[in-house]
Design an enzyme around this catalytic site. Structure first.
Site, short mmCIF file in Angstrom:
data_model
loop_
_atom_site.label_atom_id
_atom_site.label_comp_id
_atom_site.label_asym_id
_atom_site.label_seq_id
_atom_site.Cartn_x
_atom_site.Cartn_y
_atom_site.Cartn_z
CE LYS A 103 1.54 5.47 7.71
NZ LYS A 103 0.06 5.60 8.08
CE1 TYR A 159 -2.33 3.43 2.03
CE2 TYR A 159 -3.86 2.25 0.27
CZ TYR A 159 -3.71 3.52 0.98
OH TYR A 159 -4.36 4.48 1.12
CG ASP A 211 5.76 3.51 0.91
OD1 ASP A 211 4.61 3.58 0.26
OD2 ASP A 211 5.94 4.41 1.94
P1 KE4 Z 1 -1.21 8.60 3.69
O1 KE4 Z 1 -1.53 9.23 2.40
O2 KE4 Z 1 -2.24 8.04 4.22
O3 KE4 Z 1 -0.50 9.93 4.50
O4 KE4 Z 1 0.03 7.70 3.35
C1 KE4 Z 1 -0.34 6.55 2.61
C2 KE4 Z 1 0.86 5.48 2.68
C3 KE4 Z 1 1.92 5.29 1.86
N1 KE4 Z 1 2.74 4.34 2.07
C4 KE4 Z 1 2.70 3.50 3.19
C5 KE4 Z 1 3.56 2.23 3.42
C6 KE4 Z 1 1.57 3.48 4.08
O5 KE4 Z 1 1.43 2.59 4.95
C7 KE4 Z 1 0.50 4.47 3.76
C8 KE4 Z 1 -0.63 4.52 4.93
N2 KE4 Z 1 -0.91 4.01 5.86
C9 KE4 Z 1 -2.31 3.39 6.14
C10 KE4 Z 1 -2.19 2.40 7.48
N3 KE4 Z 1 -1.75 1.13 6.99
C11 KE4 Z 1 -3.11 4.69 6.69
C12 KE4 Z 1 -4.16 4.37 7.40
C13 KE4 Z 1 -5.39 4.93 6.56
O6 KE4 Z 1 -5.38 4.66 5.39
O7 KE4 Z 1 -6.38 5.55 7.38
#
Ligand code: KE4
Length: 413
Positions: A265, A142, A237
Site C-alpha cells: 500500500k 486478512y 503484517d
Molecule cells: P493486496 O494483495 O490486496 O495488495 O494486500 C493484501 C493485504 C495484506 N495484508 C493486509 C493487512 C491487508 O489489509 C491487505 C489488503 N487490504 C484490503 C483492504 N482491507 C484490500 C482491499 C481489497 O481486497 O480490495
C-alpha cells in the site's frame, strides 16, 4: 457522462469481471446499491462521472495516506524514463534504504507486487527457516488471498461471509491454526498443542480487516514472547499500518520487534506494490542468496519505487501531526446513535454496537444493517466510506479541518 452512459459502463463491467469488479469488496454487496463511477481524485476528494464530488475515506483501502494525486509528478517523471530494465535500479535502493531507516527490523527486504505476494513469501521464508509446516493466524485477520491465509480471513472474505474460500484444499487449510485476536491464551494453547511444529505467528499488529481493533496492552509483547519461546517466527503484517500509524509503523508505535514484516500500500503511493523483509539471516534464505525461491517480473518497478519514495519523503513529522490532529477531531465528533468509534491514528471504524470490539467474534456482532443505512446516508451526503463494517476508514493528509467538519455535518444527518 449521462446516466445511460454510466449504466452502460456497469453493464459492460458486469459482462467482463466476476461481480463486475476486480476486487470483491468493491461490489457493494454488504451495503447494497450500486457503487458510484469514480473518475477523478484530488486530495481528500473524488468525483463521479456526473461531476459530483465526494469526500473519500476509502483512499484506495490504505495507500493514499497523502491523498489523491500527491505523487503524480514523481510517477510521470519516472514513467518518462522508460523501463523496467531487468536489473536493479537506483529507485529500488533508495526506497529500501528509506524503509530500513524507518523500520530497523527490516535489515533486508524484497519488493513484490502486492500484499498477498509479500505475506505468502514471508510465510515461505518462515517455513524454510524453521523447517516447520504450521502457521498461526487470527480469526478476522486478512493477509491477502494466498491459499494458506484464506482461513478465517477478514476484509472482503468476512464481508461476503466466505472467510474459508472454496478452492483452498483441506490439506492446506489444516496447516493454518486460528487463534483469537487479543487473546494470548488462545495462542499459547495452539503452540502447546503443536510443540515444535509452528513456523510462524502472523498478525496485523493493529487489526484493520475486522474493522479497526487495537491490540490490548501487552498483546503484541506477549506474542513476541510466546513466539520466541516456541521457536516460531513473529510476522507483523504491516500492509495497512506500515508508515501509517507511525513513521516506523506499528512496530515503532508499540515497541515490539517482529522477525519478518509484510508491507504494501503506502510504499507504492497507490501503485501495485508489496514487500517483505526482516532479519538478514532470514532474508538471505531467499533466492538467489538461498534456497527459498520467489520472483516477480515487475518487482521493484522504477515507477512504483518513485511513487513510494515520493510518498515517504512527503510524510514529514508535520504531515503526521496534521493527520493525527484531524483524525482525533473526527473520532471526537462522530456521535452516532447505537455506534462507537475505534481509532488508531488515521485508521478509524464506526462500529454499530455499544462497545469497541476486542476480536472478530465481537466485531461480527455489530449491526451491519445499521452500518449499511449509515453508509448510504453518508454517500447521499457526499461522503464515500469503505462499503463494509469490517473495513477501516482511511484519513489522509488531504482531510483538513474543513473536510472533517463537512464529514461530521454529514454524519449528524
Ligand atoms: P493486496 O494483495 O490486496 O495488495 O494486500 C493484501 C493485504 C495484506 N495484508 C493486509 C493487512 C491487508 O489489509 C491487505 C489488503 N487490504 C484490503 C483492504 N482491507 C484490500 C482491499 C481489497 O481486497 O480490495
Amino acid at each position: 457522462m449521462t446516466v445511460a452512459a454510466s449504466l452502460d459502463w456497469r453493464e459492460r463491467a458486469a459482462g467482463l469481471f466476476p461481480g463486475g469488479v476486480n476486487s470483491p469488496v468493491r461490489a457493494y454487496q454488504a451495503v447494497g446499491g450500486e457503487p458510484p463511477l469514480l473518475v477523478r481524485g484530488n486530495g481528500a476528494f473524488v468525483w463521479d462521472e456526473a461531476g459530483r464530488r465526494y469526500i473519500d475515506y476509502v483512499g484506495a483501502f490504505g495507500p493514499l495516506l497523502l491523498g489523491h494525486g500527491a505523487v503524480a509528478e514523481a510517477i510521470a517523471t519516472a514513467a518518462a524514463l522508460g523501463g523496467p530494465f531487468g536489473v536493479t535500479s537506483p529507485g529500488e535502493v533508495r526506497l529500501a534504504e528509506m524503509i530500513r531507516m524507518r523500520m530497523p527490523s527490516v535489515e533486508r527486504v524484497r519488493f513484490v507486487n502486492s500484499g498477498t505476494e509479500a505475506a505468502m513469501s514471508a510465510l515461505r521464508v518462515a517455513r524454510a527457516a524453521t523447517g516447520r509446516d504450521l502457521i498461526v493466524k487470527f480469526e478476522g485477520g486478512y493477509h491477502g488471498h494466498a491459499d494458506s491465509l484464506l482461513v478465517a480471513a477478514g476484509s472482503g472474505a468476512a464481508t461476503l461471509s466466505i472467510p474459508d474460500s472454496a478452492g483452498v484444499t483441506q490439506s492446506v487449510a489444516a496447516q493454518t491454526l486460528v487463534a483469537t485476536y487479543n487473546d494470548l491464551v488462545s495462542v499459547e494453547a495452539l503452540l502447546q498443542a503443536h510443540p515444535g511444529q509452528v513456523a510462524a505467528v502472523i498478525v496485523e499488529p493493529v487489526a484493520a480487516n475486522m474493522g479497526v481493533v487495537a491490540p490490548l496492552s501487552g498483546f503484541l509483547a506477549g506474542l513476541r514472547e510466546l513466539s520466541t519461546r516456541a521457536g516460531a517466527l513473529l510476522i507483523f503484517d504491516e500492509v495497512i499500518t506500515g508508515f501509517r500509524v507511525a513513521p516506523g509503523g506499528a512496530q515503532e508505535l508499540y515497541g515490539v520487534r517482529p522477525d519478518l514484516t509484510v508491507l504494501g500500500k503506502i510504499i507504492g503511493g497507490g501503485l501495485p506494490v508489496g514487500a517483505y523483509g526482516g532479519r538478514a539471516e532470514l532474508m538471505d534464505l531467499v533466492a538467489p542468496s538461498g534456497p527459498v525461491y520467489q520472483a516477480g517480473t515487475l518487482s521493484g518497478h522504477p515507477v512504483v519505487m518513485a511513487a513510494g519514495e515520493a510518498t515517504l519523503t512527503q510524510l514529514t513529522p508535520d504531515a503526521y501531526a496534521k493527520i493525527e490532529k484531524e483524525s482525533a477531531r473526527l473520532e471526537a465528533g462522530l456521535q452516532v446513535d447505537g455506534a462507537c468509534v475505534a481509532r488508531v491514528g488515521s485508521l478509524l471504524t464506526l462500529f454499530f454496537r455499544e462497545q469497541q470490539p476486542r476480536n472478530f467474534r465481537e466485531a461480527k456482532a455489530s449491526d451491519t444493517r445499521g452500518f449499511a443505512r449509515f453508509f448510504h446516508s453518508m454517500l447521499d451526503a457526499g461522503v464515500v466510506l469503505p462499503p463494509s463494517q469490517f473495513e477501516a476508514w482511511f484519513v489522509s493528509a488531504g482531510h483538513d479541518s474543513s473536510v472533517i467538519d463537512a464529514t461530521l455535518e454529514a454524519a449528524r444527518g
